[in-house]
Enzyme design. Structure first.
Site, PDB file in Angstrom:
ATOM      1  N   VAL A  67      -7.901 -14.648 -68.203  1.00 59.90           N
ATOM      2  CA  VAL A  67      -7.259 -14.036 -67.038  1.00 59.90           C
ATOM      3  C   VAL A  67      -8.272 -13.121 -66.346  1.00 59.90           C
ATOM      4  CG1 VAL A  67      -5.425 -12.419 -66.356  1.00 59.90           C
ATOM      5  CG2 VAL A  67      -5.029 -14.004 -68.238  1.00 59.90           C
ATOM      6  N   CYS A  68      -8.242 -13.101 -65.010  1.00 62.72           N
ATOM      7  CA  CYS A  68      -9.014 -12.112 -64.250  1.00 62.72           C
ATOM      8  C   CYS A  68      -8.144 -11.643 -63.083  1.00 62.72           C
ATOM      9  CB  CYS A  68     -10.358 -12.686 -63.787  1.00 62.72           C
ATOM     10  SG  CYS A  68     -10.208 -13.984 -62.549  1.00 62.72           S
ATOM     11  N   ARG A  69      -8.760 -11.146 -62.022  1.00 59.25           N
ATOM     12  CA  ARG A  69      -7.973 -10.630 -60.898  1.00 59.25           C
ATOM     13  C   ARG A  69      -7.364 -11.766 -60.078  1.00 59.25           C
ATOM     14  NH1 ARG A  69      -8.317  -9.134 -55.491  1.00 59.25           N
ATOM     15  NH2 ARG A  69     -10.313 -10.198 -55.335  1.00 59.25           N
ATOM     16  N   MET A  95      -4.352 -11.928 -62.055  1.00 61.54           N
ATOM     17  CA  MET A  95      -3.375 -10.837 -62.088  1.00 61.54           C
ATOM     18  C   MET A  95      -2.707 -10.622 -60.731  1.00 61.54           C
ATOM     19  SD  MET A  95      -2.979  -9.843 -65.182  1.00 61.54           S
ATOM     20  CE  MET A  95      -2.108  -8.275 -65.063  1.00 61.54           C
TER      21      MET A  95
END
Length: 103
Positions: A67-69, A95
């Site tokens: 997961v990242c932004r 996210m």
């Protein structure tokens, strides 16, 4: 052309798995400030730049959801991990698309 992960999961699918009490290994590859603003409960934090030297913290036998932004850095993490034989899945949208709980 940007690298396209083969295995992907949507934020809603991941949230559903977590709600069912499934033991899911989430790896957040954002920077420390982004992590501090809120992350998926139970996620492990290894910023993308530190990932190569911190691979020993991950179990290659267990599925890891990155997961990242927004999905860009997690795609890079996916590529790095999958090249090394890890069972990895990329969360699409990052996210920014996560609608569930954060801690």
């Amino acid at each position: 052309m940007a690298f396209q992960p083969e295995k992907e999961i949507t934020p809603d699918e991941l949230a559903a798995r977590l709600k069912q009490g499934e033991q899911v290994h989430v790896l957040d590859v954002r920077e420390p400030l982004e992590w501090a603003e809120g992350h998926i409960p139970g996620a492990k934090h290894i910023p993308l730049g530190q990932l190569p030297e911190r691979l020993a913290e991950l179990d290659p036998e267990e599925e890891v959801i990155v997961v990242c932004r927004s999905g860009g850095r997690s795609s890079l993490a996916y590529e790095l991990l999958s090249e090394r034989g890890y069972r990895v899945v990329n969360m699409t949208g990052g996210m920014l698309a996560w609608q569930d709980e954060v801690e």
